[in-house]
Design an enzyme around this catalytic site. Sequence first.
Site, PDB file in Angstrom:
ATOM      1  N   CYS A  13       0.802  -1.219   0.000  1.00 31.66           N
ATOM      2  CA  CYS A  13       0.000   0.000   0.000  1.00 31.66           C
ATOM      3  C   CYS A  13       0.840   1.277   0.000  1.00 31.66           C
ATOM      4  CB  CYS A  13      -0.960  -0.011   1.176  1.00 31.66           C
ATOM      5  SG  CYS A  13      -2.342  -1.171   0.949  1.00 31.66           S
ATOM      6  N   SER A  44     -14.850   8.620   0.899  1.00 29.17           N
ATOM      7  CA  SER A  44     -13.539   7.962   1.088  1.00 29.17           C
ATOM      8  C   SER A  44     -13.679   6.663   1.867  1.00 29.17           C
ATOM      9  CB  SER A  44     -12.556   8.898   1.803  1.00 29.17           C
ATOM     10  OG  SER A  44     -12.345  10.076   1.071  1.00 29.17           O
ATOM     11  N   ASP A  45     -14.787   5.964   1.640  1.00 30.85           N
ATOM     12  CA  ASP A  45     -15.016   4.713   2.361  1.00 30.85           C
ATOM     13  C   ASP A  45     -14.228   3.581   1.710  1.00 30.85           C
ATOM     14  OD1 ASP A  45     -16.215   3.010   4.314  1.00 30.85           O
ATOM     15  OD2 ASP A  45     -17.958   4.342   4.294  1.00 30.85           O
ATOM     16  N   ASP A  46     -14.296   2.396   2.320  1.00 30.51           N
ATOM     17  CA  ASP A  46     -13.446   1.287   1.906  1.00 30.51           C
ATOM     18  C   ASP A  46     -13.976   0.535   0.701  1.00 30.51           C
ATOM     19  OD1 ASP A  46     -11.433   1.385   4.124  1.00 30.51           O
ATOM     20  OD2 ASP A  46     -13.264   1.175   5.299  1.00 30.51           O
ATOM     21  N   ASP A  63      -8.384  -4.019  -5.220  1.00 29.16           N
ATOM     22  CA  ASP A  63      -7.105  -3.520  -4.726  1.00 29.16           C
ATOM     23  C   ASP A  63      -5.992  -4.371  -5.315  1.00 29.16           C
ATOM     24  OD1 ASP A  63      -5.113  -2.190  -3.176  1.00 29.16           O
ATOM     25  OD2 ASP A  63      -6.566  -1.924  -1.552  1.00 29.16           O
ATOM     26  N   ASP A  86     -11.438  -4.926   2.588  1.00 27.24           N
ATOM     27  CA  ASP A  86     -12.418  -3.856   2.410  1.00 27.24           C
ATOM     28  C   ASP A  86     -13.850  -4.350   2.610  1.00 27.24           C
ATOM     29  OD1 ASP A  86     -10.527  -1.922   1.933  1.00 27.24           O
ATOM     30  OD2 ASP A  86     -10.590  -2.135  -0.239  1.00 27.24           O
ATOM     31  N   ASP A 221     -10.506   0.037   7.483  1.00 24.35           N
ATOM     32  CA  ASP A 221      -9.248  -0.689   7.653  1.00 24.35           C
ATOM     33  C   ASP A 221      -8.097   0.276   7.406  1.00 24.35           C
ATOM     34  OD1 ASP A 221      -9.771  -0.584   4.908  1.00 24.35           O
ATOM     35  OD2 ASP A 221      -8.876  -2.529   4.504  1.00 24.35           O
TER      36      ASP A 221
END
Length: 340
Positions: A13, A44-46, A63, A86, A221
């Site tokens: 990441c 800006s959520d997962d 991801d 997520d 997370d």
Amino acid sequence: MKEEIVFCKGGGCTAKLGPGALQRVLEKIPKTYDPNLLIGYDSSDDAAVYRLTDELAIVQTLDFFPPMVEDPYTFGQIAAANALSDIYAMGGDVKTALNIVCFPEAMDLNVLGQILLGGSEKVREAGGVLAGGHSIADDSVKYGLSVTGTIHPDKVFANTGCEEGDALILTKPLGVGIVCTASRVGEASEPAMNLAVRSMSTLNKYASEIVRKYRTHGCTDVTGFGFLVHLCEMLGERYSAEIWKDKIPFIPECEEYVEEFYLTAAGQRNRNHVQDKVEFQNCSFAMEEILYDAQTSGGLLVSMDAEDARTAIAEIEALGLPCAIVGRVTARGEKTVVVK
């Protein structure tokens, strides 16, 4: 002379675009309004959550990133665990996954096989079905997943759902970005790297299933934007938080590695993005860097009713990774976060 292809050049990441740059781009994209889109990218959520019926919604995420460890199988496990996370951060259950692969044509295909094997085993552990994927030839390795999960529309853990007085729980240790940086120059100890790998490859499924039993108001997370940026996203403009530096779980050798300046550019981007919102009181430089450090497949940061937090953390501790109640949500103050 044929150029050697390097497998691990630094990734995970830490390879994310910085939060500031990403925010500027997303602000220019027209938003789509649909009453069934319960969560999109504007908060800006997962993951995205789309309601299909009054009883069922789908959770979607993807991801992928370059390797942060040298072993292809371990990398596949970590990349998959990170993508699956997520779904768990939203309170959902994994159903299907698709591989996302970028791979050099000149590299040994056995390496790719080990990556995909590691990833597929994590999907199976999650209770999901690996249903296919897509690959392209690239000059470096990248791997991840597109994941679909399900959830009841009324039981979604939005990252912005925290309430004043909530306890803040962190379910995994911080510092994996710092440890991986030290490892790339041969300076990370075996115990530090082992703990980092164990943390990164552990599914957040188990912690998510625990916190669902309690009065959880918000969840995210902790990944590439680090603890402090993700916390600021949770609090928004409505609340502030008090963080107790002595309660932060982290890989113990991190303080030593920070003193040797084994830092990441991603961590510095995180600092630049929210430093005006954060106040440190009697806090070491090492702890500041740990809180800004970009995490790969990090733990859940949970905003939970304070009366439930002690019981919940006892269950999470039994999972075997360093974790703790690290602070509390407060009324809006001058600073978004105060670390003391």
